[in-house]
Design an enzyme around this catalytic site. Structure first.
Site: not given
Length: 484
Positions: A42-43
């Site tokens: 993710n991020d």
């Protein structure tokens, strides 16, 4: 904790090896985007250029395709095109991050690379604790955790995370995404002279934005930077209600533009603008490189929204990063343009200088496939709809009557529902499209608006066609390049 750290790393590497062939056999595996070797990405974290090398860290759960105790994975590149994967940068092995090394950022100072991240902790009753942690490295690849540098201040819930660090004049600053005790999203500022001791200056943005009395119950992944004399705050608010064609995803990512007074900690800014109009875009992070460019990379995903339905999870992985985009501020609006280096991906150029589009969809030799860049330029003022049909799964349509540009796709959940996203465009000048097996990034009018999405067509379907509405003929220029 050294033994636990090493054990966790070895377990993660074992997962990569165990599922390597399954991951690589996925027909929806991307060709030229950053992806996890296994599990969930993710991020983007710690995006920075040091000594000519771009470092991009990322949130990584190597053990399954759900969210869990995150590691920091690590990629580098010298050209923003070819990426090299490295050993794990951070593992959740200490008391202050045992349930995850959550998102953060990087800064280089006096020959040392500093990482700042959120240590996530859950107690036996699943109550959350949060700590802001610093790690350092002399070589940029092996990191030592220095420990907690910021504890949770009064007035906030433990949803207090994602530190972004920068230097302004004689001080270092951190902005942290937060939730106040009254459940309002905030951006919180800290100041330091030595990167170790941090002074809490307070929230400088939150709650009232434009006509909104409340603007989300939590702000994630804030990023404050100066661009063309303005202070831009990028952040990802959670809890916005859909409003017309806006805020249609579960969570948003966008920005406000204004001026921050560092002394009084007052930020005067304009309204919130969404960065991306597509389905999968979240938690972007920027850096300024040695050429002076402000470059942004986002997560080509969306938290909690139907993640379990992506077909890639059958092959033990999910999500990717967007292509790197250079940011420009034009009349108070951020334009996003694919970085120039991406031209190095181009192969087998085809150009059609003048094409007359009508209501009958037309295909063109050399403009087909599952990994390519396409450029469409209008040669006259558009008076009838223009459409691009992609692999029988995605449609791009501009309607000059209502000034709306639309991306629609076939749902990957039930494989029949048509899902739509829109933006306003006063006039269509050009469209630049990057296709990569199961992702699409669309840049309209040199980056005035952008759509990012995943889609999962029949792998044998490679066709791309172009059409105009029944109202008349539209003249356009078409170019395309294969990406191999």
């Amino acid at each position: 904790m050294a033994d636990l750290d090493q054990t966790l790393r070895q377990q993660a590497y074992a997962e990569v090896e165990k599922h390597k062939h399954t991951v690589e056999a996925d027909p929806y595996r991307l060709r030229y985007h950053v992806m996890p070797p296994v599990g969930l990405l993710n991020d983007p974290n710690g995006f920075i250029q040091v000594d000519g090398v771009y470092h991009l860290f990322y949130q990584w759960n190597p053990f399954n395709t759900g969210h869990g105790a995150k590691f920091w994975g690590h990629y580098t590149t010298k050209d923003l095109v070819t990426w090299e994967h490295h050993d794990i940068a951070l593992a959740p092995s200490d008391w202050f991050d045992k349930n995850g090394c959550y998102s953060g950022s990087a800064i280089e100072h006096d020959g040392t690379l500093y990482l700042f991240y959120t240590g996530n902790v859950k107690d036996e009753n699943n109550n959350r604790e949060t700590y802001q942690v610093m790690a350092t490295s002399k070589d940029g690849y092996k990191f030592t955790k220095e420990g907690v540098v910021i504890n949770l201040p009064e007035g906030y819930t433990p949803h207090f995370r994602d530190p972004k660090v920068w230097k302004h004049k004689d001080h270092f600053y951190l902005v942290i995404g937060a939730q106040s005790k009254d459940l309002k999203g905030k951006a919180v500022l800290f100041r330091s002279t030595d990167l170790t001791n941090w002074e809490h200056l307070g929230a400088f943005a939150g709650a009232h934005i434009g006509p909104f009395r409340e603007f989300g119950y939590m702000w994630e992944c804030p990023d404050l930077f100066e661009l063309d004399g303005q202070d831009v705050l990028v952040f990802s608010p959670q809890g916005l209600e859909p409003s017309g064609i806006y805020y249609q995803n579960l969570y948003q990512a966008g920005y406000v533009v204004g001026t921050l007074d560092y002394d009084s900690v007052e930020y005067n800014h304009g309204d919130f603008i969404e960065l991306d109009r597509g389905f999968e875009f979240y938690a972007p992070q920027t850096t300024v490189d040695e050429k002076g460019r402000r470059i942004m990379i986002g997560w080509l995903g969306m938290p909690e929204e139907r993640e379990e339905d992506h077909p890639t999870i059958e092959h033990k992985w999910i999500h990717a990063m967007t292509l790197p985009r250079e940011l420009k501020l034009v009349n108070g609006k951020l334009y996003q343009r694919p970085v120039e280096e991406l031209k190095e991906l181009r192969k087998d150029e085809v150009t059609y200088e003048v094409v007359e589009l009508n209501e009958k969809a037309q295909a063109f030799q050399g403009i087909e496939g599952d990994a390519l860049e396409i450029y469409l330029e209008t040669l006259d003022t558009v008076t009838s709809p223009i459409a691009v049909h992609i692999r029988n799964d995605v449609n791009l349509v501009y309607n000059p009557t209502d000034k709306l540009f639309k991306l629609d796709r076939i749902s990957y959940v039930d494989h029949q529902t048509v899902e739509e996203r829109f933006c306003h465009i006063s006039q269509l000048n050009n469209i630049r499209i990057f296709l990569d097996i199961s992702s699409i990034e669309v840049f309209i009018n040199d980056g005035e608006e952008v759509f990012t999405a995943r889609f999962y067509p029949n792998v044998e379907e490679k066709g791309i066609s172009f059409a105009a509405g029944a109202e008349g003929t539209e003249r356009v220029k078409l170019q395309a390049w294969k990406i191999k």
